[in-house]
Motif scaffolding. Structure first.
Motif, PDB file in Angstrom:
ATOM      1  N   MET A 283       0.833  -1.193   0.000  1.00 54.99           N
ATOM      2  CA  MET A 283       0.000   0.000   0.000  1.00 54.99           C
ATOM      3  C   MET A 283       0.870   1.245   0.000  1.00 54.99           C
ATOM      4  O   MET A 283       2.029   1.194   0.405  1.00 54.99           O
ATOM      5  CB  MET A 283      -0.891   0.025   1.248  1.00 54.99           C
ATOM      6  CG  MET A 283      -1.713  -1.222   1.466  1.00 54.99           C
ATOM      7  SD  MET A 283      -2.496  -1.199   3.079  1.00 54.99           S
ATOM      8  CE  MET A 283      -3.220  -2.848   3.097  1.00 54.99           C
ATOM      9  N   PRO A 284       0.321   2.367  -0.438  1.00 54.94           N
ATOM     10  CA  PRO A 284       1.075   3.619  -0.327  1.00 54.94           C
ATOM     11  C   PRO A 284       1.383   3.915   1.135  1.00 54.94           C
ATOM     12  O   PRO A 284       0.599   3.573   2.024  1.00 54.94           O
ATOM     13  CB  PRO A 284       0.116   4.671  -0.903  1.00 54.94           C
ATOM     14  CG  PRO A 284      -0.860   3.891  -1.706  1.00 54.94           C
ATOM     15  CD  PRO A 284      -0.991   2.557  -1.050  1.00 54.94           C
ATOM     16  N   GLY A 285       2.519   4.540   1.389  1.00 57.90           N
ATOM     17  CA  GLY A 285       2.897   4.889   2.746  1.00 57.90           C
ATOM     18  C   GLY A 285       3.241   6.353   2.871  1.00 57.90           C
ATOM     19  O   GLY A 285       3.865   6.931   1.984  1.00 57.90           O
ATOM     20  N   LEU A 286       2.846   6.962   3.973  1.00 58.53           N
ATOM     21  CA  LEU A 286       3.116   8.380   4.207  1.00 58.53           C
ATOM     22  C   LEU A 286       4.020   8.600   5.412  1.00 58.53           C
ATOM     23  O   LEU A 286       4.196   9.723   5.865  1.00 58.53           O
ATOM     24  CB  LEU A 286       1.792   9.135   4.402  1.00 58.53           C
ATOM     25  CG  LEU A 286       0.826   9.108   3.216  1.00 58.53           C
ATOM     26  CD1 LEU A 286      -0.448   9.874   3.563  1.00 58.53           C
ATOM     27  CD2 LEU A 286       1.465   9.693   1.971  1.00 58.53           C
ATOM     28  N   ALA A 287       4.602   7.505   5.945  1.00 59.61           N
ATOM     29  CA  ALA A 287       5.489   7.626   7.093  1.00 59.61           C
ATOM     30  C   ALA A 287       6.840   8.185   6.674  1.00 59.61           C
ATOM     31  O   ALA A 287       7.350   7.874   5.601  1.00 59.61           O
ATOM     32  CB  ALA A 287       5.678   6.266   7.749  1.00 59.61           C
ATOM     33  N   ILE A 288       7.433   9.019   7.536  1.00 56.85           N
ATOM     34  CA  ILE A 288       8.777   9.524   7.289  1.00 56.85           C
ATOM     35  C   ILE A 288       9.644   9.317   8.519  1.00 56.85           C
ATOM     36  O   ILE A 288       9.159   9.172   9.631  1.00 56.85           O
ATOM     37  CB  ILE A 288       8.781  11.017   6.894  1.00 56.85           C
ATOM     38  CG1 ILE A 288       8.362  11.895   8.083  1.00 56.85           C
ATOM     39  CG2 ILE A 288       7.881  11.260   5.690  1.00 56.85           C
ATOM     40  CD1 ILE A 288       8.587  13.392   7.856  1.00 56.85           C
ATOM     41  N   SER A 289      10.958   9.312   8.296  1.00 57.08           N
ATOM     42  CA  SER A 289      11.931   9.222   9.374  1.00 57.08           C
ATOM     43  C   SER A 289      12.925  10.364   9.223  1.00 57.08           C
ATOM     44  O   SER A 289      13.292  10.732   8.104  1.00 57.08           O
ATOM     45  CB  SER A 289      12.662   7.879   9.322  1.00 57.08           C
ATOM     46  OG  SER A 289      13.562   7.748  10.399  1.00 57.08           O
ATOM     47  N   TYR A 290      13.374  10.925  10.351  1.00 60.62           N
ATOM     48  CA  TYR A 290      14.209  12.123  10.282  1.00 60.62           C
ATOM     49  C   TYR A 290      15.069  12.238  11.533  1.00 60.62           C
ATOM     50  O   TYR A 290      14.839  11.557  12.545  1.00 60.62           O
ATOM     51  CB  TYR A 290      13.324  13.372  10.140  1.00 60.62           C
ATOM     52  CG  TYR A 290      12.374  13.562  11.306  1.00 60.62           C
ATOM     53  CD1 TYR A 290      12.709  14.364  12.389  1.00 60.62           C
ATOM     54  CD2 TYR A 290      11.138  12.917  11.333  1.00 60.62           C
ATOM     55  CE1 TYR A 290      11.853  14.517  13.463  1.00 60.62           C
ATOM     56  CE2 TYR A 290      10.276  13.063  12.397  1.00 60.62           C
ATOM     57  CZ  TYR A 290      10.630  13.870  13.468  1.00 60.62           C
ATOM     58  OH  TYR A 290       9.778  14.008  14.544  1.00 60.62           O
ATOM     59  N   LEU A 291      16.046  13.099  11.457  1.00 56.59           N
ATOM     60  CA  LEU A 291      16.847  13.471  12.623  1.00 56.59           C
ATOM     61  C   LEU A 291      16.349  14.799  13.163  1.00 56.59           C
ATOM     62  O   LEU A 291      16.088  15.736  12.404  1.00 56.59           O
ATOM     63  CB  LEU A 291      18.324  13.607  12.251  1.00 56.59           C
ATOM     64  CG  LEU A 291      19.057  12.359  11.788  1.00 56.59           C
ATOM     65  CD1 LEU A 291      20.512  12.698  11.442  1.00 56.59           C
ATOM     66  CD2 LEU A 291      19.016  11.266  12.856  1.00 56.59           C
ATOM     67  N   GLY A 292      16.209  14.879  14.472  1.00 53.68           N
ATOM     68  CA  GLY A 292      15.854  16.127  15.129  1.00 53.68           C
ATOM     69  C   GLY A 292      17.069  16.704  15.839  1.00 53.68           C
ATOM     70  O   GLY A 292      18.023  15.978  16.162  1.00 53.68           O
ATOM     71  N   PRO A 329      14.739   7.147  -0.278  1.00 56.02           N
ATOM     72  CA  PRO A 329      15.326   8.394   0.226  1.00 56.02           C
ATOM     73  C   PRO A 329      14.305   9.529   0.256  1.00 56.02           C
ATOM     74  O   PRO A 329      13.410   9.605  -0.583  1.00 56.02           O
ATOM     75  CB  PRO A 329      16.437   8.694  -0.784  1.00 56.02           C
ATOM     76  CG  PRO A 329      16.736   7.393  -1.437  1.00 56.02           C
ATOM     77  CD  PRO A 329      15.445   6.634  -1.460  1.00 56.02           C
ATOM     78  N   LEU A 330      14.473  10.410   1.243  1.00 56.94           N
ATOM     79  CA  LEU A 330      13.555  11.537   1.406  1.00 56.94           C
ATOM     80  C   LEU A 330      14.364  12.828   1.502  1.00 56.94           C
ATOM     81  O   LEU A 330      15.274  12.936   2.318  1.00 56.94           O
ATOM     82  CB  LEU A 330      12.713  11.352   2.670  1.00 56.94           C
ATOM     83  CG  LEU A 330      11.716  12.456   3.007  1.00 56.94           C
ATOM     84  CD1 LEU A 330      10.645  12.576   1.928  1.00 56.94           C
ATOM     85  CD2 LEU A 330      11.065  12.184   4.371  1.00 56.94           C
ATOM     86  N   TYR A 331      14.001  13.806   0.690  1.00 59.87           N
ATOM     87  CA  TYR A 331      14.735  15.071   0.625  1.00 59.87           C
ATOM     88  C   TYR A 331      13.873  16.254   1.021  1.00 59.87           C
ATOM     89  O   TYR A 331      14.135  17.390   0.644  1.00 59.87           O
ATOM     90  CB  TYR A 331      15.292  15.271  -0.790  1.00 59.87           C
ATOM     91  CG  TYR A 331      16.302  14.210  -1.170  1.00 59.87           C
ATOM     92  CD1 TYR A 331      17.645  14.330  -0.810  1.00 59.87           C
ATOM     93  CD2 TYR A 331      15.899  13.068  -1.865  1.00 59.87           C
ATOM     94  CE1 TYR A 331      18.561  13.350  -1.140  1.00 59.87           C
ATOM     95  CE2 TYR A 331      16.817  12.088  -2.207  1.00 59.87           C
ATOM     96  CZ  TYR A 331      18.143  12.231  -1.843  1.00 59.87           C
ATOM     97  OH  TYR A 331      19.053  11.253  -2.165  1.00 59.87           O
ATOM     98  N   VAL A 497      15.307  11.784   6.326  1.00 56.81           N
ATOM     99  CA  VAL A 497      16.202  10.714   5.883  1.00 56.81           C
ATOM    100  C   VAL A 497      15.514   9.767   4.900  1.00 56.81           C
ATOM    101  O   VAL A 497      16.027   9.509   3.822  1.00 56.81           O
ATOM    102  CB  VAL A 497      16.755   9.920   7.087  1.00 56.81           C
ATOM    103  CG1 VAL A 497      17.694   8.812   6.616  1.00 56.81           C
ATOM    104  CG2 VAL A 497      17.495  10.856   8.044  1.00 56.81           C
ATOM    105  N   TRP A 498      14.357   9.209   5.276  1.00 53.50           N
ATOM    106  CA  TRP A 498      13.678   8.283   4.369  1.00 53.50           C
ATOM    107  C   TRP A 498      12.178   8.318   4.585  1.00 53.50           C
ATOM    108  O   TRP A 498      11.698   8.782   5.617  1.00 53.50           O
ATOM    109  CB  TRP A 498      14.201   6.852   4.520  1.00 53.50           C
ATOM    110  CG  TRP A 498      14.181   6.270   5.909  1.00 53.50           C
ATOM    111  CD1 TRP A 498      15.213   6.239   6.810  1.00 53.50           C
ATOM    112  CD2 TRP A 498      13.088   5.595   6.565  1.00 53.50           C
ATOM    113  NE1 TRP A 498      14.843   5.614   7.969  1.00 53.50           N
ATOM    114  CE2 TRP A 498      13.538   5.205   7.844  1.00 53.50           C
ATOM    115  CE3 TRP A 498      11.794   5.287   6.196  1.00 53.50           C
ATOM    116  CZ2 TRP A 498      12.731   4.523   8.753  1.00 53.50           C
ATOM    117  CZ3 TRP A 498      10.973   4.615   7.096  1.00 53.50           C
ATOM    118  CH2 TRP A 498      11.464   4.238   8.354  1.00 53.50           C
TER     119      TRP A 498
END
Length: 533
Positions: A283-292, A329-331, A497-498
Motif C-alpha cells: 500500500m502507499p505509505g506516508l510515514a517519514i523518518s528524520y533526525l531532530g 530516500p527523502l529530501y 532521511v527516508w
C-alpha cells in the motif's frame, strides 16, 4: 505531536520458530469467530502516563488505532482518501469565506454504546476537555486554533477559530476530536486505565497484565449510527513482543493479519519467497523518518554543523542497504506522495560531498571533528533502527569532519528525555495526523511544535503557515509549501532521511485488507471480513 510517532508498518516474514507471544489466540483465525489482527504496539500504564488511551493524552499511531475503532468523530476521511466527509455529523461546512467558522449538525438519534444520547454539548465538552487538559505530550496542538465552541440546540455545533484553517475538517477527523461521555471522562484530568468508551463502530474490552495491554477485543456496537459500514461482528487485536513472534503466529494461523512492525529483512524474504496461504498487500505509505536537533545545544547550535550533516548523509545507502524495499530516500519533510512536495534538500545539497561539507564548516569557522552523540530508540521504530544509526555514524565519521557515537534508549525513557532537551541529535519518525502538507510542516515549525524544539522561524510562523491555511484549494498553496520546505533545507532544524512503504500480510480468505490500513497507517478494522467461498 506532540504527535503520533512512527512505527514502520509492514508485513512480518515467517521466520524461525520462537515462543508464542503473550496475547496470541489459540485458533481464533480458523473458521468463524473473531478476526484476529496482530501488532507489536505497546500500551503501558505508568505513573507518568496513567491514561495512555485517553483521547486527550494519547498521541501515537498505535493508540490512535485503538481510539478510531471506539471513539466517533464528526468527520472522517473516506475509503480511498480525499476530503473529509461527515461521520457523527450529518453535515459540516465552513460558514464564512475566511475559513474561520465551521458548523456541524449531528445525525439524528446518535447514541453512545450504552444507549445514552449524544448531544452537541457532549461534542463541546470533549473538545474543551482536550484543550483544558493540555497534555504536554498530547494532541492539543491539533485543536489549539479553536477559540470557542458554540452549541445550538441538541444537534448543532459551531467552531470559532482564531485564524483561517482550511485543514480544520481533517483535524475534526482525528481521535483527539472524538466524542466522549462526560460521566466517564473527567473534565480536567485524564481517565485512568485502558478502557475506552464512545459512540464509534465498536465497543472495546482490554485484557491487561502487569499494567500492560496484551489484547483488545472489539465488538460491533449495536448503537452505532454513522457513515461507516461495519463488515464484521468482532475483531481481536493481539499484542506481540516482537515481529518474529507475530510472524510465527500468522504462520501457525493463530492470527488472520499482521500490521505492525517488521524488519526489512523479513519483508525481503517474504517478497522473494511467497508462502502458500499468505497474501502480501503493498500500500502507499506516508510515514517519514528524520533526525531532530536541539538547536540550543553547543554541538549543533550553529546551523553550519547541521548543514554539513545534510551535505554528507547518504540517504540512498540507508534506504537500500538498511531498509531495502520498505523505504526510499527523502529530501523534504513532505514525502513525495503528498501534493506540494519539493526535493529541497537535494536541490540545495545535491549528492553527498565531503569537500562541500568541509567548506561549510570551514566558512563558519567550526573546529573539526565536531563531536556529539546520535540518539535513537531501541524499541519503537523496528529492528532496523540500530543498523540505520550505525550507518549514519559511519557516514559521518568517515569524512573526518565528525566524531560521532551512537546510543540507544527504550522509548519510555527516550521520548521524555528528548522533550527535556537532553539530546543534541536524535532520530524520530512521523505518521501524519491527516494527509495534507500542512501536517508535515506546521508540527515542526509552528508554535508548540511536536519536538518542543527551541528553533523558531518567524517567517514560517507568522506568515507562511497562516497563509497556507487560508487556501481552501490546497493546490494553490504549493508555492507557500515550497518556501516552508526551503526554510527547512536552509536552517536544518530537522533532517529528513527516508520515507516508508507499507505492507500487510494476511491469511487467504480475509477480505478488505487493502482498505483496513490506509496510507496514513490508520487501522480501519470495520473493513475486514471473511470470504464465503
Amino acid at each position: 505531536m506532540n504527535r503520533k510517532t512512527l512505527v514502520l508498518p509492514a508485513v512480518v516474514g515467517l521466520l524461525a520458530p520462537v515462543l508464542a507471544a503473550c496475547g496470541a489466540s489459540d485458533g481464533g483465525s480458523d473458521g468463524g469467530g473473531a478476526i484476529v489482527v496482530g501488532t507489536t504496539d505497546r500500551f503501558v500504564g505508568s505513573k507518568g502516563v496513567p491514561a495512555p488511551l485517553d483521547p486527550a493524552i494519547g498521541y501515537e499511531a498505535g493508540v490512535w488505532n485503538v481510539l478510531r475503532q471506539t471513539v466517533q468523530t464528526l468527520t472522517h476521511v473516506p475509503r480511498g482518501g480525499g476530503e473529509p466527509v461527515p461521520e457523527a455529523a450529518e453535515s459540516c461546512s465552513f460558514t464564512d469565506t475566511e475559513n474561520e467558522s465551521y458548523r456541524c449538525k449531528l445525525r439524528s438519534g446518535l447514541e453512545f454504546a450504552d444507549g445514552s444520547a449524544v448531544t452537541a454539548e457532549d461534542v463541546k465538552y470533549s473538545i474543551d476537555r482536550v484543550i483544558r487538559i493540555k497534555s504536554a505530550n498530547g494532541p492539543v496542538a491539533l485543536l489549539d486554533n479553536i477559540d470557542t465552541v458554540e452549541t445550538k440546540g441538541e444537534r448543532e455545533v459551531i467552531f470559532h477559530l482564531r485564524t483561517s484553517d482550511a485543514t480544520f475538517p481533517y483535524k475534526l477527523a482525528t481521535p483527539p476530536a472524538g466524542i466522549v461521555q462526560p460521566a466517564k471522562y473527567p473534565a480536567g484530568s485524564p481517565r485512568d486505565g485502558f478502557q475506552v468508551d464512545g459512540s464509534g463502530p465498536y465497543t472495546m474490552k482490554p485484557e491487561v497484565k502487569d499494567d500492560q495491554v496484551v489484547k483488545v477485543v472489539f465488538t460491533k456496537n449495536p448503537h452505532y449510527k454513522g457513515d461507516l459500514k461495519v463488515l464484521n461482528d468482532e475483531v481481536e487485536l493481539d499484542l506481540f513482543p516482537d515481529a518474529t513472534a507475530m510472524g510465527k503466529a500468522l504462520g501457525d494461523k493463530k492470527i488472520d493479519m499482521m500490521t505492525r512492525t517488521m524488519s526489512p529483512e523479513q519483508s525481503r524474504k517474504m517478497l522473494e519467497n511467497p508462502q502458500d496461504g499468505i497474501k502480501l498487500t503493498e500500500m502507499p505509505g506516508l510515514a517519514i523518518s528524520y533526525l531532530g536537533f536541539d538547536t540550543d545545544d553547543p554541538a549543533v547550535k550553529n546551523k553550519a554543523v547541521r548543514q554539513a550533516m545534510a551535505q554528507v548523509i547518504d540517504r540512498g545507502q540507508i534506504a537500500s542497504e538498511v531498509y531495502g524495499t520498505t523505504a526510499e530516500p527523502l529530501y523534504s519533510l513532505i514525502p513525495s506522495s503528498i501534493a506540494g512536495h519539493t526535493n529541497s534538500f537535494f536541490n540545495k545539497y545535491g549528492e553527498p560531498s565531503k569537500a562541500k561539507a568541509a567548506a561549510i564548516l570551514r566558512d563558519a569557522r567550526i573546529h573539526t571533528p565536531v563531536k556529539f552523540t546520535l540518539h535513537y530508540t531501541t524499541d519503537h521504530y523496528g529492528d532496523a533502527t540500530a543498523a540505520e544509526f550505525r550507518t549514519l555514524r559511519k557516514q559521518l565519521n568517515d569524512t573526518g569532519l565528525f566524531d560521532v557515537t551512537v546510543e540507544g534508549t527504550p522509548w519510555e525513557k527516550y521520548r521524555p528525555a528528548e522533550l527535556r532537551g537532553e539530546y543534541a541529535v536524535y532520530g524520530m519518525g512521523w505518521f501524519p495526523d491527516f494527509p495534507d502538507p500542512d501536517n508535515y510542516t506546521a508540527p515542526f515549525l509552528d508554535r508548540n511544535n511536536f519536538l518542543d524544539s527551541p528553533y523558531t522561524s518567524v517567517l514560517a510562523q507568522k506568515t507562511l503557515i497562516p497563509q497556507s491555511r487560508r487556501e481552501a484549494d490546497r493546490s494553490t498553496a504549493a508555492k507557500t509549501f515550497k518556501q516552508l520546505q526551503d526554510i527547512v533545507a536552509e536552517d536544518v532544524p530537522v533532517l529528513p532521511v527516508w520515507q516508508g512503504k507499507q505492507y500487510v500480510a494476511s491469511l487467504d480468505g480475509l477480505t478488505g485488507v487493502e482498505w483496513a490500513v490506509n496510507s496514513s497507517a490508520d487501522l480501519q478494522l470495520w473493513e475486514l471480513s471473511r470470504s464465503t467461498d
